[in-house]
Scaffold this motif. Structure first.
Motif, mmCIF file in Angstrom:
data_model
loop_
_atom_site.group_PDB
_atom_site.id
_atom_site.type_symbol
_atom_site.label_atom_id
_atom_site.label_comp_id
_atom_site.label_asym_id
_atom_site.label_seq_id
_atom_site.Cartn_x
_atom_site.Cartn_y
_atom_site.Cartn_z
ATOM 1 N N GLN A 1 0.849 -1.192 0.000
ATOM 2 C CA GLN A 1 0.000 0.000 0.000
ATOM 3 C C GLN A 1 0.884 1.242 0.000
ATOM 4 O OE1 GLN A 1 -3.391 0.192 -0.156
ATOM 5 N NE2 GLN A 1 -3.122 2.370 -0.316
ATOM 6 N N LYS A 2 0.981 1.915 -1.154
ATOM 7 C CA LYS A 2 1.872 3.075 -1.286
ATOM 8 C C LYS A 2 1.545 4.195 -0.306
ATOM 9 C CE LYS A 2 3.656 2.726 -5.899
ATOM 10 N NZ LYS A 2 3.889 3.371 -7.160
ATOM 11 N N ASN A 3 0.277 4.464 -0.072
ATOM 12 C CA ASN A 3 -0.116 5.584 0.783
ATOM 13 C C ASN A 3 -0.368 5.171 2.221
ATOM 14 O OD1 ASN A 3 -0.024 7.364 -1.410
ATOM 15 N ND2 ASN A 3 -2.068 6.758 -2.039
ATOM 16 N N ALA A 4 0.117 4.001 2.570
ATOM 17 C CA ALA A 4 -0.112 3.508 3.929
ATOM 18 C C ALA A 4 0.754 4.287 4.919
ATOM 19 C CB ALA A 4 0.213 2.023 4.018
ATOM 20 N N SER A 5 0.266 4.351 6.119
ATOM 21 C CA SER A 5 1.030 4.920 7.226
ATOM 22 C C SER A 5 0.804 4.004 8.418
ATOM 23 C CB SER A 5 0.540 6.331 7.547
ATOM 24 O OG SER A 5 -0.781 6.272 8.069
ATOM 25 N N SER A 6 1.647 4.145 9.415
ATOM 26 C CA SER A 6 1.481 3.325 10.619
ATOM 27 C C SER A 6 0.097 3.523 11.222
ATOM 28 C CB SER A 6 2.563 3.654 11.632
ATOM 29 O OG SER A 6 3.813 3.259 11.129
ATOM 30 N N LEU A 7 -0.402 4.752 11.191
ATOM 31 C CA LEU A 7 -1.725 5.036 11.745
ATOM 32 C C LEU A 7 -2.824 4.341 10.933
ATOM 33 C CD1 LEU A 7 -3.508 6.480 13.791
ATOM 34 C CD2 LEU A 7 -3.478 8.484 12.283
ATOM 35 N N ASN B 1 -5.350 1.459 12.337
ATOM 36 C CA ASN B 1 -6.804 1.572 12.258
ATOM 37 C C ASN B 1 -7.425 0.406 11.471
ATOM 38 O OD1 ASN B 1 -6.812 3.904 13.774
ATOM 39 N ND2 ASN B 1 -6.739 5.249 11.988
ATOM 40 N N ALA B 2 -6.763 -0.010 10.382
ATOM 41 C CA ALA B 2 -7.288 -1.135 9.595
ATOM 42 C C ALA B 2 -7.245 -2.425 10.408
ATOM 43 C CB ALA B 2 -6.474 -1.292 8.306
ATOM 44 N N LEU B 3 -6.148 -2.666 11.113
ATOM 45 C CA LEU B 3 -6.047 -3.875 11.938
ATOM 46 C C LEU B 3 -7.058 -3.836 13.081
ATOM 47 C CD1 LEU B 3 -2.179 -4.357 12.037
ATOM 48 C CD2 LEU B 3 -3.849 -5.744 10.798
ATOM 49 N N LYS B 4 -7.296 -2.648 13.619
ATOM 50 C CA LYS B 4 -8.281 -2.499 14.698
ATOM 51 C C LYS B 4 -9.673 -2.889 14.193
ATOM 52 C CE LYS B 4 -9.822 0.785 18.191
ATOM 53 N NZ LYS B 4 -9.650 2.140 18.736
ATOM 54 N N MET C 1 -10.375 -4.992 11.997
ATOM 55 C CA MET C 1 -10.431 -6.445 11.800
ATOM 56 C C MET C 1 -10.174 -7.199 13.102
ATOM 57 S SD MET C 1 -8.536 -6.858 8.122
ATOM 58 C CE MET C 1 -7.102 -5.897 8.550
ATOM 59 N N HIS C 2 -10.207 -6.475 14.210
ATOM 60 C CA HIS C 2 -9.969 -7.058 15.534
ATOM 61 C C HIS C 2 -8.588 -7.701 15.631
ATOM 62 C CE1 HIS C 2 -14.143 -6.204 16.374
ATOM 63 N NE2 HIS C 2 -14.455 -6.843 15.260
ATOM 64 N N LEU C 3 -7.597 -7.069 14.985
ATOM 65 C CA LEU C 3 -6.217 -7.546 15.014
ATOM 66 C C LEU C 3 -5.273 -6.472 15.567
ATOM 67 C CD1 LEU C 3 -6.118 -9.324 11.524
ATOM 68 C CD2 LEU C 3 -6.207 -10.416 13.772
ATOM 69 N N GLU C 4 -5.827 -5.619 16.387
ATOM 70 C CA GLU C 4 -5.036 -4.537 16.982
ATOM 71 C C GLU C 4 -3.846 -5.128 17.734
ATOM 72 O OE1 GLU C 4 -5.905 -0.465 19.479
ATOM 73 O OE2 GLU C 4 -7.351 -2.081 19.536
ATOM 74 N N GLY C 5 -2.690 -4.513 17.566
ATOM 75 C CA GLY C 5 -1.491 -4.970 18.247
ATOM 76 C C GLY C 5 -0.649 -5.945 17.441
ATOM 77 N N TYR C 6 -1.085 -6.291 16.242
ATOM 78 C CA TYR C 6 -0.335 -7.242 15.420
ATOM 79 C C TYR C 6 0.727 -6.567 14.547
ATOM 80 C CZ TYR C 6 -3.155 -11.361 16.461
ATOM 81 O OH TYR C 6 -3.744 -12.439 17.094
#
Length: 129
Positions: A102-108, A112-115, A117-122
């Motif tokens: 994802q070129k425009n991805a950021s840590s934030l 948020n995307a992992l959160k 999908m209930h994968l926060e902290g991964y």
């Protein structure tokens, strides 16, 4: 432009790539063709700055890419990698894998995307298959 000079890669005693010199011009379309096991995927992983365990020189737009920091920056800003199979890159974090695709991805955004999908902290987990 990507320029590879004198690229050598081996797995144990098996030489996969030997003295590869290759220039890929910007906006070109290239095909890598060969028999199974001849090093096509290995070459693509070197070109995509995923495989760092090789000998030789790598230039991207005239800049010698050699440090891990350089590779990470250029990988994030210049490459989109679509895998033949839906696998993550082993021994990399979930976050780094997602940044690769994802070129425009950021840590934030990844957080948020992992959160969602209930994968926060991964984010910092190392991927293994």
């Amino acid at each position: 432009m990507i320029k590879l000079v004198g690229i050598h890669k081996q797995f144990g005693n098996d030489k996969v790539l030997e003295e590869v010199n290759l220039t890929l011009e910007n906006n070109g379309i290239y095909i890598i063709k060969g028999k199974s096991g001849c090093g096509k995927t290995t070459l693509l992983n070197i070109i995509g700055l995923i495989d760092e365990d090789y000998e030789g020189k790598y230039y991207l737009n005239g800049i010698n890419i050699h440090s891990e920091k350089d590779k990470s920056i250029f990988r994030r800003n210049y490459f989109t990698y679509l895998h033949q199979f839906p696998y993550f890159i082993e021994n990399e974090t979930v976050e780094n894998n997602l940044l690769l695709i994802q070129k425009n991805a950021s840590s934030l955004r990844i957080h948020n995307a992992l959160k969602k999908m209930h994968l926060e902290g991964y984010q910092k987990r190392i991927v293994s298959t």
